[in-house]
Design a protein around this motif. Structure first.
Motif, mmCIF file in Angstrom:
data_model
loop_
_atom_site.group_PDB
_atom_site.id
_atom_site.type_symbol
_atom_site.label_atom_id
_atom_site.label_comp_id
_atom_site.label_asym_id
_atom_site.label_seq_id
_atom_site.Cartn_x
_atom_site.Cartn_y
_atom_site.Cartn_z
ATOM 1 N N LEU B 125 0.711 -1.346 0.195
ATOM 2 C CA LEU B 125 0.072 0.088 0.140
ATOM 3 C C LEU B 125 0.749 1.211 -0.012
ATOM 4 C CD1 LEU B 125 -2.606 -0.935 2.582
ATOM 5 C CD2 LEU B 125 -2.598 -1.461 0.178
ATOM 6 N N TYR B 126 1.708 1.576 -1.154
ATOM 7 C CA TYR B 126 2.650 2.463 -1.400
ATOM 8 C C TYR B 126 2.167 3.978 -1.107
ATOM 9 C CZ TYR B 126 0.745 2.739 -6.024
ATOM 10 O OH TYR B 126 -0.003 2.890 -7.195
ATOM 11 N N LYS B 127 0.886 4.256 -1.070
ATOM 12 C CA LYS B 127 0.251 5.565 -0.743
ATOM 13 C C LYS B 127 -0.197 5.798 0.471
ATOM 14 C CE LYS B 127 -1.481 6.622 -5.433
ATOM 15 N NZ LYS B 127 -2.467 6.490 -6.217
ATOM 16 N N SER B 128 -0.234 4.582 1.476
ATOM 17 C CA SER B 128 -0.726 4.847 2.758
ATOM 18 C C SER B 128 0.306 5.398 3.644
ATOM 19 C CB SER B 128 -1.288 3.526 3.046
ATOM 20 O OG SER B 128 -0.439 2.695 3.650
ATOM 21 N N SER B 129 -0.458 5.902 4.994
ATOM 22 C CA SER B 129 0.462 6.171 5.868
ATOM 23 C C SER B 129 0.861 5.224 7.039
ATOM 24 C CB SER B 129 -0.182 7.408 6.630
ATOM 25 O OG SER B 129 -1.468 7.167 7.016
ATOM 26 N N TYR B 130 0.459 4.072 6.634
ATOM 27 C CA TYR B 130 0.543 2.728 7.504
ATOM 28 C C TYR B 130 1.988 2.395 7.502
ATOM 29 C CZ TYR B 130 -4.729 2.387 7.571
ATOM 30 O OH TYR B 130 -5.899 2.490 7.699
ATOM 31 N N THR B 131 2.225 1.661 8.669
ATOM 32 C CA THR B 131 3.653 1.128 8.537
ATOM 33 C C THR B 131 3.871 -0.434 8.945
ATOM 34 O OG1 THR B 131 3.727 0.953 10.968
ATOM 35 C CG2 THR B 131 4.233 3.316 10.156
ATOM 36 N N THR B 132 4.923 -1.039 8.943
ATOM 37 C CA THR B 132 5.181 -2.206 9.001
ATOM 38 C C THR B 132 5.009 -2.943 10.431
ATOM 39 O OG1 THR B 132 7.495 -2.218 9.310
ATOM 40 C CG2 THR B 132 6.942 -2.680 7.099
ATOM 41 N N ARG B 133 4.755 -1.811 11.424
ATOM 42 C CA ARG B 133 4.702 -2.379 12.887
ATOM 43 C C ARG B 133 3.798 -1.497 13.515
ATOM 44 N NH1 ARG B 133 10.680 -4.213 14.996
ATOM 45 N NH2 ARG B 133 10.847 -5.874 13.270
ATOM 46 N N HIS B 134 2.429 -1.967 13.574
ATOM 47 C CA HIS B 134 1.505 -1.541 14.359
ATOM 48 C C HIS B 134 1.140 -2.443 15.450
ATOM 49 C CE1 HIS B 134 0.151 1.673 11.736
ATOM 50 N NE2 HIS B 134 0.587 0.885 10.922
ATOM 51 N N ASP B 135 1.353 -1.824 16.664
ATOM 52 C CA ASP B 135 0.949 -2.358 18.088
ATOM 53 C C ASP B 135 -0.279 -2.983 18.024
ATOM 54 O OD1 ASP B 135 2.650 -3.051 20.181
ATOM 55 O OD2 ASP B 135 3.308 -0.847 19.978
ATOM 56 N N ILE B 136 -0.339 -4.276 18.385
ATOM 57 C CA ILE B 136 -1.934 -5.040 18.494
ATOM 58 C C ILE B 136 -1.948 -5.496 19.831
ATOM 59 C CG2 ILE B 136 -2.328 -5.435 16.071
ATOM 60 C CD1 ILE B 136 -1.335 -8.161 16.246
ATOM 61 N N ILE B 137 -0.894 -5.368 20.650
ATOM 62 C CA ILE B 137 -1.313 -6.082 21.814
ATOM 63 C C ILE B 137 -2.336 -5.692 22.687
ATOM 64 C CG2 ILE B 137 0.862 -5.006 23.050
ATOM 65 C CD1 ILE B 137 1.298 -7.510 24.517
ATOM 66 N N SER B 138 -2.202 -4.470 22.895
ATOM 67 C CA SER B 138 -3.603 -3.752 23.863
ATOM 68 C C SER B 138 -4.710 -4.112 23.043
ATOM 69 C CB SER B 138 -3.217 -2.291 23.815
ATOM 70 O OG SER B 138 -3.244 -1.585 22.589
ATOM 71 N N LEU B 139 -4.885 -4.236 21.872
ATOM 72 C CA LEU B 139 -6.315 -4.356 21.053
ATOM 73 C C LEU B 139 -6.739 -5.713 21.011
ATOM 74 C CD1 LEU B 139 -5.067 -2.283 18.265
ATOM 75 C CD2 LEU B 139 -6.488 -1.558 20.013
ATOM 76 N N ILE B 140 -5.743 -6.899 21.354
ATOM 77 C CA ILE B 140 -6.268 -8.267 21.330
ATOM 78 C C ILE B 140 -7.117 -8.537 22.680
ATOM 79 C CG2 ILE B 140 -5.689 -10.597 21.084
ATOM 80 C CD1 ILE B 140 -2.973 -9.380 19.511
ATOM 81 N N LYS B 141 -7.941 -9.050 22.742
ATOM 82 C CA LYS B 141 -8.895 -9.827 23.685
ATOM 83 C C LYS B 141 -9.151 -11.260 23.552
ATOM 84 C CE LYS B 141 -11.736 -5.653 24.538
ATOM 85 N NZ LYS B 141 -11.941 -5.239 23.009
ATOM 86 N N LYS B 142 -8.693 -12.038 24.591
ATOM 87 C CA LYS B 142 -8.982 -13.338 24.618
ATOM 88 C C LYS B 142 -10.646 -13.415 24.505
ATOM 89 C CE LYS B 142 -4.900 -15.819 25.787
ATOM 90 N NZ LYS B 142 -4.631 -16.980 26.558
ATOM 91 N N VAL B 143 -11.062 -14.129 23.791
ATOM 92 C CA VAL B 143 -12.440 -14.430 24.072
ATOM 93 C C VAL B 143 -12.716 -16.067 24.760
ATOM 94 C CG1 VAL B 143 -13.381 -13.118 22.049
ATOM 95 C CG2 VAL B 143 -12.454 -15.505 21.626
#
Lengths: 74, 143
Positions: B125-143
Protein backbone atom coordinates in the motif's frame (compact mmCIF):
# COMPACT_ATOMS: atom_id res chain seq x y z
CA UNK A 1 22.36 -0.72 -16.23
CA UNK A 2 21.70 2.34 -18.34
CA UNK A 3 23.16 5.57 -17.01
CA UNK A 4 21.87 8.88 -18.43
CA UNK A 5 22.89 12.45 -17.78
CA UNK A 6 20.02 14.97 -17.63
CA UNK A 7 19.79 18.63 -16.69
CA UNK A 8 17.09 20.21 -14.51
CA UNK A 9 13.72 20.28 -16.31
CA UNK A 10 14.86 17.70 -18.82
CA UNK A 11 13.12 14.36 -18.80
CA UNK A 12 13.31 10.84 -20.09
CA UNK A 13 10.77 8.21 -21.03
CA UNK A 14 10.40 4.64 -19.85
CA UNK A 15 8.43 2.89 -22.56
CA UNK A 16 5.72 4.93 -24.25
CA UNK A 17 3.83 6.27 -21.30
CA UNK A 18 6.11 6.84 -18.33
CA UNK A 19 7.92 10.15 -18.16
CA UNK A 20 10.42 11.11 -15.50
CA UNK A 21 11.30 14.80 -15.15
CA UNK A 22 14.27 16.10 -13.20
CA UNK A 23 12.60 18.84 -11.15
CA UNK A 24 15.42 19.91 -8.91
CA UNK A 25 18.90 18.84 -8.01
CA UNK A 26 20.37 20.18 -4.79
CA UNK A 27 22.68 19.10 -1.95
CA UNK A 28 23.00 15.54 -3.16
CA UNK A 29 19.23 15.05 -3.54
CA UNK A 30 17.29 14.77 -6.75
CA UNK A 31 13.62 15.70 -6.92
CA UNK A 32 11.84 13.78 -9.66
CA UNK A 33 8.45 14.27 -11.25
CA UNK A 34 6.85 11.06 -12.46
CA UNK A 35 4.03 10.90 -14.99
CA UNK A 36 2.79 7.34 -15.25
CA UNK A 37 -0.49 5.53 -15.90
CA UNK A 38 -2.53 4.87 -12.78
CA UNK A 39 -1.91 1.13 -12.88
CA UNK A 40 1.86 1.58 -12.63
CA UNK A 41 2.99 1.36 -9.04
CA UNK A 42 5.63 3.89 -8.10
CA UNK A 43 7.12 3.71 -4.66
CA UNK A 44 10.38 4.18 -2.84
CA UNK A 45 12.45 1.03 -2.83
CA UNK A 46 12.80 1.33 0.96
CA UNK A 47 9.12 0.37 1.42
CA UNK A 48 9.72 -2.77 -0.56
CA UNK A 49 12.84 -3.64 1.43
CA UNK A 50 11.08 -2.86 4.69
CA UNK A 51 8.25 -5.27 3.95
CA UNK A 52 10.75 -7.89 2.88
CA UNK A 53 12.64 -7.61 6.13
CA UNK A 54 9.42 -7.50 8.18
CA UNK A 55 8.33 -10.75 6.47
CA UNK A 56 11.57 -12.37 7.59
CA UNK A 57 11.01 -11.15 11.15
CA UNK A 58 7.43 -12.38 11.04
CA UNK A 59 8.71 -15.86 10.27
CA UNK A 60 10.10 -16.03 13.83
CA UNK A 61 6.71 -15.44 15.39
CA UNK A 62 5.17 -18.47 16.99
CA UNK A 63 2.07 -19.25 18.99
CA UNK A 64 3.93 -20.09 22.20
CA UNK A 65 5.62 -16.70 22.32
CA UNK A 66 2.36 -15.06 21.48
CA UNK A 67 0.31 -16.78 24.16
CA UNK A 68 3.06 -16.06 26.69
CA UNK A 69 2.93 -12.33 25.95
CA UNK A 70 -0.86 -12.29 26.04
CA UNK A 71 -0.91 -14.17 29.35
CA UNK A 72 1.56 -11.76 30.86
CA UNK A 73 -0.64 -8.88 29.83
CA UNK A 74 -3.63 -10.25 31.75
CA UNK B 1 -3.05 -34.82 1.26
CA UNK B 2 -1.18 -34.63 4.53
CA UNK B 3 1.29 -31.82 5.12
CA UNK B 4 3.70 -30.92 7.91
CA UNK B 5 2.96 -27.57 9.46
CA UNK B 6 5.00 -25.29 11.66
CA UNK B 7 2.36 -24.74 14.35
CA UNK B 8 -0.16 -27.57 14.10
CA UNK B 9 1.88 -30.71 13.39
CA UNK B 10 0.62 -32.85 10.52
CA UNK B 11 -2.73 -31.92 9.09
CA UNK B 12 -4.83 -33.09 6.23
CA UNK B 13 -5.72 -30.57 3.55
CA UNK B 14 -7.70 -30.74 0.33
CA UNK B 15 -6.47 -29.49 -3.01
CA UNK B 16 -9.16 -26.82 -2.94
CA UNK B 17 -7.72 -25.39 0.28
CA UNK B 18 -4.50 -24.44 -1.50
CA UNK B 19 -3.97 -20.81 -2.47
CA UNK B 20 -1.50 -20.11 -5.20
CA UNK B 21 0.82 -17.10 -4.80
CA UNK B 22 2.39 -16.67 -8.21
CA UNK B 23 5.01 -14.26 -6.88
CA UNK B 24 5.30 -15.79 -3.43
CA UNK B 25 5.66 -13.33 -0.54
CA UNK B 26 8.33 -10.63 -0.55
CA UNK B 27 11.58 -12.35 0.38
CA UNK B 28 9.92 -15.77 0.08
CA UNK B 29 9.50 -15.97 -3.65
CA UNK B 30 10.12 -19.74 -3.75
CA UNK B 31 7.10 -20.69 -1.67
CA UNK B 32 4.04 -20.41 -3.89
CA UNK B 33 1.38 -22.60 -2.32
CA UNK B 34 -0.20 -21.77 1.01
CA UNK B 35 -3.10 -22.79 3.19
CA UNK B 36 -4.77 -20.72 5.90
CA UNK B 37 -5.05 -22.67 9.14
CA UNK B 38 -7.08 -21.74 12.20
CA UNK B 39 -4.94 -21.72 15.32
CA UNK B 40 -6.01 -21.17 18.89
CA UNK B 41 -9.76 -20.57 18.66
CA UNK B 42 -9.59 -18.20 21.62
CA UNK B 43 -7.49 -15.70 19.67
CA UNK B 44 -7.91 -13.98 16.29
CA UNK B 45 -4.70 -15.53 14.97
CA UNK B 46 -4.42 -17.82 12.01
CA UNK B 47 -1.47 -19.22 10.18
CA UNK B 48 -0.52 -18.76 6.56
CA UNK B 49 1.32 -22.02 6.03
CA UNK B 50 3.42 -22.95 3.01
CA UNK B 51 2.39 -26.30 1.60
CA UNK B 52 5.82 -26.87 0.11
CA UNK B 53 8.03 -25.74 2.99
CA UNK B 54 6.79 -26.65 6.44
CA UNK B 55 9.13 -24.15 8.12
CA UNK B 56 7.62 -21.25 6.17
CA UNK B 57 4.51 -20.19 8.07
CA UNK B 58 3.37 -16.81 9.25
CA UNK B 59 0.96 -15.82 11.96
CA UNK B 60 -1.70 -13.62 10.41
CA UNK B 61 -4.79 -11.72 11.44
CA UNK B 62 -7.73 -10.21 9.69
CA UNK B 63 -6.82 -6.57 10.40
CA UNK B 64 -10.48 -5.50 10.58
CA UNK B 65 -10.88 -7.73 13.64
CA UNK B 66 -8.63 -5.27 15.42
CA UNK B 67 -8.39 -2.05 13.42
CA UNK B 68 -12.00 -1.42 12.48
CA UNK B 69 -11.08 1.74 10.58
CA UNK B 70 -8.30 0.17 8.50
CA UNK B 71 -8.54 1.59 4.99
CA UNK B 72 -6.99 0.22 1.84
CA UNK B 73 -6.96 1.22 -1.79
CA UNK B 74 -5.86 -1.56 -4.11
CA UNK B 75 -5.72 -0.98 -7.83
CA UNK B 76 -8.35 -2.87 -9.84
CA UNK B 77 -5.70 -4.28 -12.15
CA UNK B 78 -3.97 -5.80 -9.20
CA UNK B 79 -7.21 -7.38 -7.99
CA UNK B 80 -7.97 -8.57 -11.52
CA UNK B 81 -4.67 -10.45 -11.56
CA UNK B 82 -6.29 -12.67 -8.91
CA UNK B 83 -9.52 -13.26 -10.84
CA UNK B 84 -12.91 -11.58 -11.03
CA UNK B 85 -13.44 -8.64 -8.73
CA UNK B 86 -16.22 -9.50 -6.37
CA UNK B 87 -15.61 -8.06 -2.98
CA UNK B 88 -17.13 -11.02 -1.15
CA UNK B 89 -14.54 -13.33 -2.71
CA UNK B 90 -11.64 -11.51 -1.13
CA UNK B 91 -9.97 -12.23 2.17
CA UNK B 92 -7.27 -10.02 3.56
CA UNK B 93 -4.69 -10.81 6.19
CA UNK B 94 -1.76 -8.98 7.70
CA UNK B 95 1.40 -10.64 9.01
CA UNK B 96 2.15 -10.59 12.71
CA UNK B 97 5.62 -10.01 14.15
CA UNK B 98 6.69 -10.68 17.71
CA UNK B 99 9.74 -8.90 19.06
CA UNK B 100 10.52 -9.22 22.76
CA UNK B 101 7.26 -8.19 24.39
CA UNK B 102 5.71 -6.50 21.41
CA UNK B 103 3.16 -7.95 19.05
CA UNK B 104 2.82 -5.93 15.87
CA UNK B 105 1.25 -6.31 12.48
CA UNK B 106 2.27 -5.05 9.09
CA UNK B 107 -0.56 -2.90 7.76
CA UNK B 108 1.33 -1.67 4.72
CA UNK B 109 1.97 -5.09 3.17
CA UNK B 110 -1.30 -7.05 3.46
CA UNK B 111 -1.88 -10.41 1.83
CA UNK B 112 -4.95 -10.52 -0.38
CA UNK B 113 -6.61 -13.78 -1.33
CA UNK B 114 -9.34 -14.41 -3.85
CA UNK B 115 -11.07 -17.42 -2.33
CA UNK B 116 -12.91 -18.12 -5.55
CA UNK B 117 -9.88 -18.37 -7.85
CA UNK B 118 -7.70 -19.45 -4.90
CA UNK B 119 -5.00 -16.99 -5.90
CA UNK B 120 -3.20 -14.66 -3.56
CA UNK B 121 -0.52 -12.03 -3.39
CA UNK B 122 1.18 -9.69 -0.98
CA UNK B 123 0.53 -6.13 -1.99
CA UNK B 124 2.25 -2.88 -1.05
CA UNK B 125 0.00 0.00 0.00
CA UNK B 126 2.51 2.49 -1.24
CA UNK B 127 0.29 5.54 -0.83
CA UNK B 128 -0.86 4.85 2.70
CA UNK B 129 0.50 6.21 5.93
CA UNK B 130 0.51 2.81 7.61
CA UNK B 131 3.74 1.19 8.70
CA UNK B 132 5.11 -2.33 8.97
CA UNK B 133 4.71 -2.33 12.77
CA UNK B 134 1.38 -1.44 14.33
CA UNK B 135 1.05 -2.48 17.93
CA UNK B 136 -1.80 -4.89 18.45
CA UNK B 137 -1.14 -6.23 21.92
CA UNK B 138 -3.45 -3.79 23.68
CA UNK B 139 -6.20 -4.41 21.15
CA UNK B 140 -6.36 -8.17 21.43
CA UNK B 141 -8.88 -9.67 23.73
CA UNK B 142 -8.99 -13.33 24.49
CA UNK B 143 -12.52 -14.55 23.99
Amino acid sequence: MLVLTRKTNQSFMIGDDIEIVIVECRDGSVKLGIEAPKNIKVFRKEIFDEIKSENSEALDADMNKLIKILDKKE
Amino acid sequence: MIIDTKFSGQIEINDEDIIYFEEGLLGFEDAKKYVVINLDEATPFRSLQSVEKSEVAFIVINPWDIFTDYEIDIDDNELLSLGDIDIKNFMLYTLVTITENRITTNLIGPVIINVNSRKGKQTVLYKSSYTTRHDIISLIKKV
